[in-house]
Scaffold this motif. Structure first.
Motif, short mmCIF file in Angstrom:
data_model
loop_
_atom_site.label_atom_id
_atom_site.label_comp_id
_atom_site.label_asym_id
_atom_site.label_seq_id
_atom_site.Cartn_x
_atom_site.Cartn_y
_atom_site.Cartn_z
N ARG A 329 4.02 -11.67 -3.60
CA ARG A 329 4.00 -10.77 -4.76
C ARG A 329 5.40 -10.26 -5.12
N THR A 330 6.29 -10.13 -4.15
CA THR A 330 7.62 -9.55 -4.41
C THR A 330 8.73 -10.58 -4.46
N GLY A 331 8.41 -11.85 -4.14
CA GLY A 331 9.42 -12.89 -4.20
C GLY A 331 10.33 -12.97 -2.99
N GLU A 332 9.95 -12.37 -1.87
CA GLU A 332 10.77 -12.45 -0.66
C GLU A 332 10.71 -13.87 -0.09
N GLU A 333 11.81 -14.29 0.50
CA GLU A 333 11.87 -15.64 1.06
C GLU A 333 11.10 -15.76 2.36
N SER A 334 11.03 -14.68 3.14
CA SER A 334 10.28 -14.71 4.39
C SER A 334 9.29 -13.56 4.42
N ALA A 335 8.18 -13.77 5.12
CA ALA A 335 7.13 -12.76 5.24
C ALA A 335 7.23 -12.12 6.61
N VAL A 336 7.70 -10.89 6.65
CA VAL A 336 7.88 -10.18 7.91
C VAL A 336 6.87 -9.04 8.00
N ALA A 337 6.08 -9.03 9.07
CA ALA A 337 5.04 -8.01 9.23
C ALA A 337 5.67 -6.65 9.49
N ARG A 338 5.08 -5.59 8.89
CA ARG A 338 5.59 -4.23 9.00
C ARG A 338 4.43 -3.27 9.25
N PRO A 339 4.72 -2.03 9.66
CA PRO A 339 3.64 -1.05 9.85
C PRO A 339 2.79 -0.82 8.61
N SER A 340 3.35 -1.01 7.42
CA SER A 340 2.55 -0.82 6.20
C SER A 340 1.47 -1.89 6.05
N ASP A 341 1.50 -2.92 6.89
CA ASP A 341 0.45 -3.95 6.88
C ASP A 341 -0.72 -3.57 7.79
N LEU A 342 -0.56 -2.54 8.60
CA LEU A 342 -1.59 -2.20 9.58
C LEU A 342 -2.89 -1.71 8.96
N PRO A 343 -2.88 -1.00 7.82
CA PRO A 343 -4.18 -0.65 7.21
C PRO A 343 -5.05 -1.87 6.91
N ALA A 344 -4.43 -2.99 6.57
CA ALA A 344 -5.21 -4.21 6.33
C ALA A 344 -5.87 -4.69 7.61
#
Length: 469
Positions: A329-344
């Protein structure tokens, strides 16, 4: 297996010096060779080196039938299926035998008759490992006919008498003679079926519709059970318990590191183009591992149902997928997991945990609380000793940082330019210099400081905003 051609007749088999041994002796010999070479008996196990594996090795060398006791997701099935690799690559049987008659010791009438008639010219077939292994989930509706056999009406119609042992259509167990039979969840097997299994394992005398059938089967029987069923409810008949030579207890990973190792080894992450490259920082995997361990100890969770390592693995995959969603969605080259992913992760794992009945309606609250506790645990362990004064001073002077599951790493880091000491904090988390990795570490620090009551956090339109309290 040697490079010599396989014997095709009984005489050639005897002349080749083929060893006359039982399946348990075969497994013990192959296990011995593997241990002597320093190779593991079971690949892919983590944290069992000092507990489960020594017991398994001893049981196999002793030639015992086994019962594996453990909660769900404790690698019982992996252990059972790995035993197939300890069988010889191929073994000889009397050609055409339904029950894998050993050419040296045939016991069915058809095989004995063929050997009597042909002698050393008796034709021989060779079967592989897969044909010598059967796995069955024990359920209450299983009948003796399924496991042992029953009278075949077609054979009776062809002119045989009911008393003729050649009228029997053999079940799963006889058809895998000279191999391994695995029965999962043994306590769920009806007691009358357990009696039939008892006879197969020990007396070798089975009754099918009143006809006594002598079956000198050569088998290794391996079963699994939940400890509660096995010890408390007593649904395995006592004589059958006595027939298992060894009981092996499995367990969940005993440390955070072992839990992380299992997740990394078992998870299947999205990796097909054009999906961005996925990275799950070690500290994020540790958060998930700590979350699983918290659930296993929580009084609100029904511990009889267990919290499987499959739960951890599924959460790891969800965490990675949420990072991929943000990168796409944001166009980043790599997908790095972060704490903001924890609700999912919490949303996806709700239905996998069985809570106590009195906690109905509080599931989200409980899991959110345990997740926060896990984040704080990892933050304190990983950032211990790091100087966060510069970061807190920046908030004192009015810094506000907004982040969320759709905020790119570059956008997040752009809000934190020139903060003294930030590099030292990131170094403590062992992250690379890329904006996406740095953003993951910064989010962990911000959330850890919030949970330590050193920063406030307010909900915003796109996620959360951290400010000085």
């Amino acid at each position: 297996m040697s490079d010599q051609p396989l014997a095709s007749t009984l005489g050639a088999l005897r002349a080749s010096g083929y060893p006359d041994r039982t399946v348990k002796q075969e497994i013990a010999a192959n296990a011995t060779a593997r241990l002597r070479a320093g190779e593991p008996l079971v690949d892919g196990l983590v944290g069992f080196d000092q507990t489960v594996l020594p017991a398994l090795e001893t049981a196999l060398l002793a030639g015992h039938d086994l019962i594996l006791l453990g909660e769900r997701g404790q690698a019982k099935s992996r252990i059972i299926r790995s035993l197939v690799t300890l069988l010889d690559e191929a073994v000889p049987i009397v050609a055409g035998s339904e029950v894998n008659d050993h050419p040296f010791h045939p016991f069915t009438p058809a095989a004995r008759r063929l050997v009597d008639e042909r002698g050393d010219d008796t034709p021989i077939e060779w079967i592989g490992r897969d044909q010598r292994y059967a796995e069955k989930l024990a359920t209450p509706d299983i009948a003796v006919a399924d496991l042992v056999g029953d009278v075949d009406p077609i054979k009776v119609a062809e002119g045989r008498y009911l008393g003729d042992d050649e009228t029997i259509h053999f079940g799963l167990i006889p058809r895998h003679n000279r191999g391994i039979i695995a029965l999962n969840e043994l306590p769920d097997l009806a007691e009358r079926i357990q009696v039939a299994l008892l006879n197969v394992m020990e007396e070798r005398d089975v009754q099918v519709r009143g006809y006594s059938l002598r079956l000198p089967l050569d088998l290794m029987v391996v079963t699994t059970a939940n400890p509660e069923d096995y010890t408390n409810r007593g649904r395995i008949i006592t004589p059958l318990k006595d027939r298992f030579g060894s009981e092996i207890r499995t367990h969940y990973p005993l440390s955070i590191d072992h839990e992380v190792d299992v997740m990394v080894a078992e998870a299947v992450l999205p990796d097909s183009p054009p999906i961005p490259a996925v990275v799950v920082p070690t500290f994020m995997a540790e958060v998930l591992a700590a979350f699983t361990r918290s659930l296993r100890m929580a009084a609100e969770v029904n511990q009889r149902s267990g919290v499987s390592v499959r739960f951890s693995t599924g959460n790891y995959e969800t965490l990675a997928a949420s990072a991929v969603r943000r990168a796409v969605r944001t166009g980043e080259e790599s997908a790095v997991a972060r704490p903001s992913d924890l609700p999912a992760v919490i949303a996806a794992s709700m239905g996998k945990i069985e809570f106590e009945s009195f906690e109905e309606g509080r599931e989200v609250e409980i899991m959110t609380r345990l997740m926060k506790r896990s984040i704080l645990e990892v933050f304190r362990r990983r950032v211990r000793g790091a100087d966060v004064a510069g970061l807190l001073d920046a908030f004192e002077t009015g810094l506000e940082v907004t982040t969320g599951d759709l905020v790119s790493g570059r956008e997040l880091m752009g809000q934190m330019d020139r903060i003294p000491g930030l590099a030292a904090v990131l170094a403590g988390l062992d992250v690379e210099e890329s904006p996406a990795m740095a953003a993951a570490a910064v989010e962990l620090c911000l959330e850890g400081l919030h949970l330590s009551r050193r920063l406030d956090r307010h909900e915003s339109d796109i996620g959360y905003t951290y400010v000085q309290g």
